[in-house]
Design a protein around this motif. Structure first.
Motif, PDB file in Angstrom:
ATOM      1  N   ARG A 154       0.834  -1.208   0.000  1.00  0.00           N
ATOM      2  CA  ARG A 154       0.000   0.000   0.000  1.00  0.00           C
ATOM      3  C   ARG A 154       0.865   1.254   0.000  1.00  0.00           C
ATOM      4  O   ARG A 154       0.600   2.208  -0.736  1.00  0.00           O
ATOM      5  CB  ARG A 154      -0.941  -0.010   1.202  1.00  0.00           C
ATOM      6  CG  ARG A 154      -1.946   1.113   1.164  1.00  0.00           C
ATOM      7  CD  ARG A 154      -2.987   0.957   2.216  1.00  0.00           C
ATOM      8  NE  ARG A 154      -2.456   1.320   3.510  1.00  0.00           N
ATOM      9  CZ  ARG A 154      -3.163   1.352   4.612  1.00  0.00           C
ATOM     10  NH1 ARG A 154      -4.429   0.991   4.591  1.00  0.00           N
ATOM     11  NH2 ARG A 154      -2.633   1.717   5.750  1.00  0.00           N
ATOM     12  N   GLU A 155       1.904   1.261   0.820  1.00  0.00           N
ATOM     13  CA  GLU A 155       2.797   2.422   0.874  1.00  0.00           C
ATOM     14  C   GLU A 155       3.556   2.585  -0.439  1.00  0.00           C
ATOM     15  O   GLU A 155       3.754   3.713  -0.914  1.00  0.00           O
ATOM     16  CB  GLU A 155       3.774   2.310   2.044  1.00  0.00           C
ATOM     17  CG  GLU A 155       4.665   3.520   2.199  1.00  0.00           C
ATOM     18  CD  GLU A 155       3.907   4.855   2.264  1.00  0.00           C
ATOM     19  OE1 GLU A 155       4.400   5.850   1.673  1.00  0.00           O
ATOM     20  OE2 GLU A 155       2.839   4.930   2.893  1.00  0.00           O
ATOM     21  N   ALA A 156       3.975   1.484  -1.054  1.00  0.00           N
ATOM     22  CA  ALA A 156       4.656   1.555  -2.345  1.00  0.00           C
ATOM     23  C   ALA A 156       3.721   2.133  -3.411  1.00  0.00           C
ATOM     24  O   ALA A 156       4.146   2.926  -4.261  1.00  0.00           O
ATOM     25  CB  ALA A 156       5.149   0.172  -2.762  1.00  0.00           C
ATOM     26  N   ARG A 196       2.441   9.418  -5.885  1.00  0.00           N
ATOM     27  CA  ARG A 196       3.089  10.726  -5.696  1.00  0.00           C
ATOM     28  C   ARG A 196       4.161  10.976  -6.749  1.00  0.00           C
ATOM     29  O   ARG A 196       4.215  12.054  -7.348  1.00  0.00           O
ATOM     30  CB  ARG A 196       3.708  10.819  -4.301  1.00  0.00           C
ATOM     31  CG  ARG A 196       2.693  10.957  -3.179  1.00  0.00           C
ATOM     32  CD  ARG A 196       3.359  11.251  -1.846  1.00  0.00           C
ATOM     33  NE  ARG A 196       4.308  10.239  -1.438  1.00  0.00           N
ATOM     34  CZ  ARG A 196       4.031   9.190  -0.667  1.00  0.00           C
ATOM     35  NH1 ARG A 196       2.804   9.000  -0.225  1.00  0.00           N
ATOM     36  NH2 ARG A 196       4.971   8.323  -0.329  1.00  0.00           N
ATOM     37  N   GLU A 197       5.027   9.986  -6.975  1.00  0.00           N
ATOM     38  CA  GLU A 197       6.147  10.149  -7.909  1.00  0.00           C
ATOM     39  C   GLU A 197       5.676  10.345  -9.348  1.00  0.00           C
ATOM     40  O   GLU A 197       6.337  11.028 -10.128  1.00  0.00           O
ATOM     41  CB  GLU A 197       7.068   8.936  -7.848  1.00  0.00           C
ATOM     42  CG  GLU A 197       7.872   8.857  -6.573  1.00  0.00           C
ATOM     43  CD  GLU A 197       8.690   7.585  -6.465  1.00  0.00           C
ATOM     44  OE1 GLU A 197       8.578   6.700  -7.340  1.00  0.00           O
ATOM     45  OE2 GLU A 197       9.453   7.480  -5.480  1.00  0.00           O
ATOM     46  N   ASN A 198       4.548   9.741  -9.695  1.00  0.00           N
ATOM     47  CA  ASN A 198       4.040   9.818 -11.060  1.00  0.00           C
ATOM     48  C   ASN A 198       2.927  10.844 -11.234  1.00  0.00           C
ATOM     49  O   ASN A 198       2.319  10.921 -12.301  1.00  0.00           O
ATOM     50  CB  ASN A 198       3.549   8.434 -11.509  1.00  0.00           C
ATOM     51  CG  ASN A 198       4.694   7.459 -11.638  1.00  0.00           C
ATOM     52  OD1 ASN A 198       5.538   7.604 -12.504  1.00  0.00           O
ATOM     53  ND2 ASN A 198       4.738   6.479 -10.738  1.00  0.00           N
ATOM     54  N   ASP A 199       2.677  11.635 -10.190  1.00  0.00           N
ATOM     55  CA  ASP A 199       1.629  12.673 -10.227  1.00  0.00           C
ATOM     56  C   ASP A 199       0.309  12.126 -10.760  1.00  0.00           C
ATOM     57  O   ASP A 199      -0.326  12.709 -11.644  1.00  0.00           O
ATOM     58  CB  ASP A 199       2.081  13.869 -11.080  1.00  0.00           C
ATOM     59  CG  ASP A 199       3.259  14.595 -10.465  1.00  0.00           C
ATOM     60  OD1 ASP A 199       3.297  14.717  -9.226  1.00  0.00           O
ATOM     61  OD2 ASP A 199       4.145  15.028 -11.218  1.00  0.00           O
ATOM     62  N   ARG A 206       1.191   4.213  -2.845  1.00  0.00           N
ATOM     63  CA  ARG A 206       1.053   5.646  -2.536  1.00  0.00           C
ATOM     64  C   ARG A 206       2.267   6.428  -3.039  1.00  0.00           C
ATOM     65  O   ARG A 206       2.135   7.514  -3.599  1.00  0.00           O
ATOM     66  CB  ARG A 206       0.896   5.861  -1.036  1.00  0.00           C
ATOM     67  CG  ARG A 206      -0.439   5.450  -0.502  1.00  0.00           C
ATOM     68  CD  ARG A 206      -0.482   5.653   0.992  1.00  0.00           C
ATOM     69  NE  ARG A 206      -1.784   5.336   1.528  1.00  0.00           N
ATOM     70  CZ  ARG A 206      -2.017   5.104   2.791  1.00  0.00           C
ATOM     71  NH1 ARG A 206      -1.034   5.160   3.675  1.00  0.00           N
ATOM     72  NH2 ARG A 206      -3.229   4.808   3.207  1.00  0.00           N
ATOM     73  N   GLN A 207       3.448   5.869  -2.836  1.00  0.00           N
ATOM     74  CA  GLN A 207       4.670   6.517  -3.292  1.00  0.00           C
ATOM     75  C   GLN A 207       4.673   6.617  -4.818  1.00  0.00           C
ATOM     76  O   GLN A 207       5.035   7.651  -5.384  1.00  0.00           O
ATOM     77  CB  GLN A 207       5.900   5.744  -2.815  1.00  0.00           C
ATOM     78  CG  GLN A 207       7.206   6.392  -3.228  1.00  0.00           C
ATOM     79  CD  GLN A 207       8.407   5.656  -2.677  1.00  0.00           C
ATOM     80  OE1 GLN A 207       8.272   4.759  -1.854  1.00  0.00           O
ATOM     81  NE2 GLN A 207       9.575   6.016  -3.134  1.00  0.00           N
ATOM     82  N   SER A 208       4.249   5.565  -5.485  1.00  0.00           N
ATOM     83  CA  SER A 208       4.169   5.570  -6.942  1.00  0.00           C
ATOM     84  C   SER A 208       3.193   6.631  -7.428  1.00  0.00           C
ATOM     85  O   SER A 208       3.459   7.327  -8.414  1.00  0.00           O
ATOM     86  CB  SER A 208       3.745   4.183  -7.444  1.00  0.00           C
ATOM     87  OG  SER A 208       3.632   4.163  -8.839  1.00  0.00           O
TER      88      SER A 208
END
Length: 61
Positions: free
Chosen positions: A23-25, A31-34, A27-29
């Motif tokens: 789930r955190e990965a 954010r990183e990919n807008d 969320r990070q994806s």
């Protein structure tokens, strides 16, 4: 939770810790990919497919 695809003959059960990391990965994806909220479903499908492919490669090694 059972995770599997046509390529996986056995189902794998993920621990709560693995699910939280996944789930955190995601969320990070996002954010990183807008990724906008409207695009989440499509991004999630791609993310899961990509993650499963990476996982199957690491279990073959």
């Amino acid at each position: 939770m059972d995770v599997g695809t046509k390529n996986h003959k056995t189902n794998q059960r993920l621990s709560i810790f693995e699910l939280e990391a996944l789930r955190e990965a995601f969320r990070q994806s996002v954010r990183e990919n807008d990724v906008t909220e409207a695009e989440w479903a499509r991004h999630a499908e791609h993310f899961v497919k990509s993650t499963l492919q990476k996982g199957s490669r690491s279990t073959r090694a």
